[in-house]
Each structure stands twice: as C-alpha cells, then as structure tokens.
Design a protein around this motif. Structure first.
Motif, mmCIF file in Angstrom:
data_model
loop_
_atom_site.group_PDB
_atom_site.id
_atom_site.type_symbol
_atom_site.label_atom_id
_atom_site.label_comp_id
_atom_site.label_asym_id
_atom_site.label_seq_id
_atom_site.Cartn_x
_atom_site.Cartn_y
_atom_site.Cartn_z
ATOM 1 N N LYS A 26 -6.790 3.901 6.001
ATOM 2 C CA LYS A 26 -7.222 3.521 4.658
ATOM 3 C C LYS A 26 -8.496 2.688 4.660
ATOM 4 O O LYS A 26 -9.062 2.424 3.591
ATOM 5 N N ARG A 27 -8.956 2.268 5.812
ATOM 6 C CA ARG A 27 -10.150 1.424 5.866
ATOM 7 C C ARG A 27 -11.329 2.123 5.197
ATOM 8 O O ARG A 27 -11.603 3.297 5.434
ATOM 9 N N GLY A 28 -12.029 1.369 4.346
ATOM 10 C CA GLY A 28 -13.193 1.918 3.658
ATOM 11 C C GLY A 28 -12.871 2.625 2.367
ATOM 12 O O GLY A 28 -13.797 3.028 1.646
ATOM 13 N N LEU A 29 -11.602 2.797 2.055
ATOM 14 C CA LEU A 29 -11.203 3.456 0.816
ATOM 15 C C LEU A 29 -10.782 2.414 -0.214
ATOM 16 O O LEU A 29 -10.416 1.290 0.142
ATOM 17 N N PRO A 30 -10.800 2.755 -1.499
ATOM 18 C CA PRO A 30 -10.357 1.803 -2.523
ATOM 19 C C PRO A 30 -8.915 1.370 -2.291
ATOM 20 O O PRO A 30 -8.101 2.127 -1.750
ATOM 21 N N GLN A 31 -8.604 0.149 -2.720
ATOM 22 C CA GLN A 31 -7.276 -0.394 -2.523
ATOM 23 C C GLN A 31 -6.203 0.477 -3.155
ATOM 24 O O GLN A 31 -5.093 0.592 -2.645
ATOM 25 N N ASP A 32 -6.550 1.104 -4.293
ATOM 26 C CA ASP A 32 -5.560 1.907 -5.018
ATOM 27 C C ASP A 32 -5.649 3.395 -4.697
ATOM 28 O O ASP A 32 -5.153 4.235 -5.449
ATOM 29 N N ALA A 33 -6.268 3.740 -3.554
ATOM 30 C CA ALA A 33 -6.398 5.148 -3.171
ATOM 31 C C ALA A 33 -5.030 5.796 -3.029
ATOM 32 O O ALA A 33 -4.095 5.201 -2.478
ATOM 33 N N LEU A 34 -4.894 7.027 -3.533
ATOM 34 C CA LEU A 34 -3.634 7.749 -3.439
ATOM 35 C C LEU A 34 -3.346 8.135 -1.985
ATOM 36 O O LEU A 34 -4.269 8.292 -1.169
ATOM 37 N N MET A 35 -2.080 8.333 -1.677
ATOM 38 C CA MET A 35 -1.697 8.727 -0.326
ATOM 39 C C MET A 35 -2.395 10.025 0.080
ATOM 40 O O MET A 35 -2.864 10.159 1.215
ATOM 41 N N LEU A 36 -2.492 10.972 -0.838
ATOM 42 C CA LEU A 36 -3.161 12.234 -0.535
ATOM 43 C C LEU A 36 -4.613 11.991 -0.143
ATOM 44 O O LEU A 36 -5.113 12.573 0.831
ATOM 45 N N ASP A 67 0.806 -1.217 0.000
ATOM 46 C CA ASP A 67 0.000 0.000 0.000
ATOM 47 C C ASP A 67 0.838 1.264 0.000
ATOM 48 O O ASP A 67 0.398 2.300 -0.482
ATOM 49 N N THR A 68 2.023 1.224 0.577
ATOM 50 C CA THR A 68 2.850 2.423 0.650
ATOM 51 C C THR A 68 4.069 2.335 -0.235
ATOM 52 O O THR A 68 4.707 3.332 -0.514
ATOM 53 N N GLY A 69 4.398 1.118 -0.656
ATOM 54 C CA GLY A 69 5.625 0.941 -1.429
ATOM 55 C C GLY A 69 6.861 1.112 -0.574
ATOM 56 O O GLY A 69 7.921 1.454 -1.063
ATOM 57 N N LEU A 70 6.724 0.900 0.725
ATOM 58 C CA LEU A 70 7.831 1.150 1.642
ATOM 59 C C LEU A 70 8.204 -0.130 2.358
ATOM 60 O O LEU A 70 7.401 -1.041 2.514
ATOM 61 N N ALA A 71 9.457 -0.169 2.811
ATOM 62 C CA ALA A 71 9.939 -1.369 3.482
ATOM 63 C C ALA A 71 9.500 -1.373 4.924
ATOM 64 O O ALA A 71 9.447 -0.351 5.574
ATOM 65 N N ASP A 109 -8.650 -6.773 10.415
ATOM 66 C CA ASP A 109 -9.532 -6.985 11.563
ATOM 67 C C ASP A 109 -8.833 -7.988 12.484
ATOM 68 O O ASP A 109 -9.202 -9.159 12.587
ATOM 69 N N TYR A 110 -7.806 -7.479 13.164
ATOM 70 C CA TYR A 110 -6.930 -8.360 13.927
ATOM 71 C C TYR A 110 -7.653 -9.051 15.075
ATOM 72 O O TYR A 110 -7.418 -10.239 15.345
ATOM 73 N N GLN A 111 -8.524 -8.318 15.757
ATOM 74 C CA GLN A 111 -9.184 -8.912 16.909
ATOM 75 C C GLN A 111 -10.089 -10.058 16.500
ATOM 76 O O GLN A 111 -10.135 -11.104 17.166
ATOM 77 N N ARG A 112 -10.826 -9.896 15.393
ATOM 78 C CA ARG A 112 -11.678 -10.997 14.937
ATOM 79 C C ARG A 112 -10.822 -12.195 14.547
ATOM 80 O O ARG A 112 -11.186 -13.344 14.806
#
Length: 553
Positions: free
Chosen positions: A342-352, A6-10, A65-68
């Motif tokens: 990012k929850r609820g946003l499209p997978q390819d949503a821009l960082m802005l 999602d961020t392209g970061l390590a 959803d880590y808790q679930r």
C-alpha cells in the motif's frame, strides 16, 4: 486480538507497544507520561532534543519505515545511555520486527543501567509476552521475582505464563506467594479462581469470583470485568446457564460505555469488506492466480482460516504434529505484507486498487519478506516443509493472499455458527475494534455474517484449492478427518497427528484455548449453543444462510 484499520481485520499484536498501537489505531503518537519521566536522567543532549528524536522514531514507525524508527531509537540510546526506558523501547521495536536476539540485548542493557531492577525486568517480560516470545518472557519474570522489590503483579504474570506452559502446580504456588504478600490482590484472586476452575473446584472458584465482582473500588474496574467473565465461565461449567449469561452481561455492561468509537470503526471495516466483495471478481482472482509464472519458485503455503472460535487451534495442533508441516499461530506478518503493497497509495485505497497495482518485483519482495519474517518468528528453518499460517483474521484478506501467493491453498475451519457466536460473546477480550462488536450476541452474529459472507463469496470465485473442515467432524473422527486434510495437502499419513495433545504439551500455544488443545479430543463444546438458545433466538435468522450452507440445519 486487535483490528487493523487498513484491512478491517483482526491481528494479534502488542496492546502496549506504543508505536504499533498508535499505528494500528490510526492516531498520532504522543510520548506517554512514564516515558517522559524516564527521560529525566543525564543525556548528552537536551531533553527537548531527545523528545524530538523519539517523536521522529514514532512517526517513522507510523509510516512503516521500521528501520529508520529503530535507527533513530538507537541514536537516542547512544545520546542517553543511562536511560533504561529508551533501551526497553528499542528492544520492544526489535521484537516487533522479529529480531529477538537484538531485543534481548536491549533489554539486558536496560537492566544493567536501571537502579531498580525488578520493575525493568518485569517490563521486559511484558514486552516479550506482547510480541509472543513467551520463553523469553518467562525468563525475565523469573528473574524479576528474585529481586527484593518484586511486585505481587509480577508473581501473577509469571503464574499466568506457567499456566500456558502447563505448569499448574508452580502457577498455584506463585499465586499463593502473591496472596501471602497482598491477600487482596485482585489479579492473584482472579488467577486463583481460574486455577480452581481448571481443576474442577467450582465451589471455591465461584466464591473467589463473587468476591472479585463485589469490589466497588473504581481502580479495580478492569479486574471486576474479568471477574464477571470468570464467574460466567465457572457458572457455565457448573451447568447454571442463566446465571452464567447474567454474569457475562454484567461484564458487557461495564465495558459498553467505552465502546462507541470502536463500534464505529468496525462498521467501517465491514463496509470495506463489502467493497472487496463487490469489486474483486472471479476474473480478477483468476488473473492473479495465473500470474504465478511471473514469480519465483512456488512456495509451500496454506492459510488455516475461518471465523475465530471455529476450531482453528485444534486443527493447527493436529497438523503441526506432522513432520512435513510447520505452523505459525496468529502472527501479524501477512498484515504487514499487505501494508507494504500500500505504500505510496492513498490511505483509503480499495483492496482491489492496492493488490492490482503491485508489480512483479514488488510482489517478489513481499513474498521474500513474508517468509523471512516467518522464519524469524518461528525460530526455525522452514526448509521444504509446508508452512501453515493459522490466522482466522486473514479470512477476509483471502484476495491478498492469492495476489502475493497465487500457489497458496486454503483450509477453512467451520463450526456451527451458533456455537461460534456464543463462544465469541463469552471471551474475556480487551476492548478494541473487534472485541467491541462481541459485546452483544447481535453484534457477534453481525461479525460472523460479515467475515464468513466474504469467505463464501471468494470461495465461489477463486481458482485456488480449498477445503472446508467442520469442527464437529474433527472431534467425531479425528483419524478420518486428518487423512482427508493430509491428502488435500499431498502429504503422507503420519500417526503422530493423532497424538497432537502430546505434541501441544511440548510447545507453547498462544490461543485462548491453550489448555484445551493440550488434552485429547473431547466433544463437550459441540452443541453448546442449545443451553443458551433463548438468548440467541432473536438473531439466529441472520445465521440461517450459513447454518444451511455449512450443513448445520
């Protein structure tokens, strides 16, 4: 290091953690074969129902959803209480969420129900190591080697941990025990070669290195690669630079056929960073910075960033020796904070888009969650101390830090870009989206330009205080540089920072440079690129803007 899609970061993470790995690599989760075999016990439900539960847990994890996910794994454990593998997976999930006490309880349950203790203890050690609890890992490996059926690999894994704890004599003894059991154990030979190199016995180190790379057994492919890397490090230490480069290139050649998809992913990551550069303006950063009034009491937080291999670990250890500072080393906590926005946003949503859409209540939850996770990770109360998040991989996510923590300061480590690229090229990293680009010097130069290009752009736009510190200045005059950094943070002088090596020997350092930072400052890594100048020459033009801007011309 791994790479987050999602961020392209390590981000440093558990390479074996089955849920997190599937999430980070952007693919669906499938129960691995060893896990399926482990399900053949006597559960209270059918194996099909149990498999569906595990699939549900994996899908929940992939949705963040880590808790679930954890609740579902706990249900599976209740339905099949004699299944050691499920307890191990549940412990691993707790560990990845920084609940180390719960992880330990699950691991202990797994040990109790397992008919063969050695393997389960060793796996618990691996999981603890992968979520960065090295003391816990050491405990499990030590228990594992006391079992009658402990494998030689377990002895070597413990020896590698002892190296990190600076117990070199004990590490050597464990390697010797492994070799007594299996004289051909490749992992033990590799560890022994590394120990010889660390103590200056280069002749014996080279002998073992060449023995490793002569092994043509296909099953030893991975160890052969590591052997070439180790041989390269040995030859470099001996001043035989052309031979060292030849060894590194042999390692790269063995890895390259499997790197295609990772290289494609990294190109996508670079494109996303370029989009962030183009879209996040000075006005946007200023607006986010000024939003701090809508948030709670300011937090004391700084990012220690820059490109990997730029001296961030040395700076962190120096600063962590100050009583008013507490540092966290390369966690995934802020990456998870960003993903929560990012929850609820499209997978390819821009960082802005992701950052601009975050409401004040959402940001407050993110801020609290970040500090709560950091407190758990550190195992200590942060209190009023300055928290330094040392993570070069967050350098490309500077806008996200400004959005969530408008009060943050930025300390950026610089080093001659030629030394940085060469060092990244020489590192024996497991194949992933970031390491794949370091399979060539050209790729290392490209990665440097992408990450540090984003930094230069954001530094010129952002209103937050920042300080750039050159590695070469740190090793030349540690006291002057330390005073300058502490002044930047508004902290009083404390001479303990000059004895950082003593401090580092009392804690576990996770960076690959763990051995170096436990020693006093030395200047041997400055200008190392000159030994390999002819290999860098075709690509050095792309580094020219950074060489000039950072004062290395």
């Amino acid at each position: 290091m791994g790479n987050h899609p999602d961020t392209g970061l390590a981000t440093r993470r558990s390479s074996n953690y089955l849920f997190a790995r599937a999430w980070a690599e952007g693919r669906s989760y499938r129960t691995p074969a060893p896990f399926v075999r482990a399900l053949k016990s006597h559960p209270l439900v059918s194996q099909g129902s149990l498999s569906r539960l595990l699939q549900t847990a994996a899908e929940a994890w992939n949705r963040l959803d880590y808790q679930r996910s954890i609740d579902t794994l706990e249900r599976a454990a209740r339905l099949d209480p004699a299944n050691a593998a499920i307890h191990l997976e549940l412990g691993r999930a707790h560990g990845m969420r920084y609940d180390y006490a719960a992880a330990e309880k699950c691991f202990e349950k797994a040990v109790r129900v397992a008919p063969q203790k050695a393997e389960i203890l060793a796996m618990a050690g691996v999981h603890c190591r992968n979520f960065n609890r090295y003391e816990m890992a050491k405990n499990y490996f030590e228990r594992a080697i006391r079992e009658p059926k402990a494998s030689t690999d377990t002895f070597v894994k413990l020896a590698e941990l002892y190296e990190r704890f600076h117990f070199l004599k004990e590490a050597g003894a464990l390697v010797d025990r492994a070799l007594e059991t299996d004289p051909g154990c490749a992992l033990a030979l590799l560890a022994r070669a590394r120990l010889y190199r660390s103590t200056g016995n280069l002749e014996e180190a080279e002998r073992l290195g060449r023995l490793l790379v002569s092994n043509k057994d296909p099953s030893a492919w991975s160890t052969c690669i590591r052997g070439w890397y180790e041989l390269g490090a040995i030859l470099d230490r001996a001043g035989r630079y052309d031979e060292a480069m030849a060894a590194f290139l042999e390692a790269k050649a063995l890895i390259r056929p499997n790197a295609g998809e990772f290289l494609a992913g990294q190109r996508t990551a670079h494109e996303r960073l370029k989009e962030a550069e183009a879209n996040i303006s000075a006005d946007v950063l200023r607006r986010w910075h000024e939003s701090s009034a809508a948030l709670e009491t300011p937090r004391r937080l700084a990012l220690l960033g820059g490109h990997p291999r730029s001296g961030t670990t040395l700076l962190e250890q120096v600063l962590d020796a100050h009583p008013d500072i507490i540092s966290a080393e390369e966690t995934s906590v802020f990456f998870e904070t960003y993903l929560s926005l990012k929850r609820g946003l499209p997978q390819d949503a821009l960082m802005l888009t992701v950052l601009d859409s975050a409401s004040p209540p959402t940001l407050k939850v993110a801020r609290d969650g970040y500090f709560s996770a950091m407190t758990n990770f550190l195992g200590a109360d942060i209190g009023g101390r300055l928290l330094i998040d040392k993570n070069p991989s967050l350098t490309g996510l500077v806008p996200g830090l400004i959005r969530v923590f408008p009060e943050a300061k930025f300390l950026i480590a610089l080093r001659d870009p030629r030394d940085v690229c060469l060092s990244c090229f020489m590192q024996p990293l497991p194949l992933n989206q970031v390491s794949a680009i370091f399979l060539s010097l050209e790729g290392a130069v490209e990665e440097y330009g992408s990450l540090m290009g984003v930094w230069r752009t954001m530094a010129a736009r952002m209103p937050n205080p920042f300080l750039e510190v050159r590695y070469e200045d740190v090793v030349q005059d540690l006291e002057s540089l330390s005073r300058r950094v502490l002044d930047f943070f508004g902290l009083p002088w404390d001479a303990r920072v000059l004895r950082f090596d003593e401090h580092a020997r009392q804690k576990l350092v996770r960076s690959p440079t763990y051995a170096d930072v436990a020693k006093p400052v030395f200047k041997g890594a400055v200008g190392r690129w000159r030994h390999y100048q002819k290999y860098l020459e075709p690509w050095v033009g792309k580094l020219a803007p950074f060489i000039d801007a950072f004062g290395y011309a």
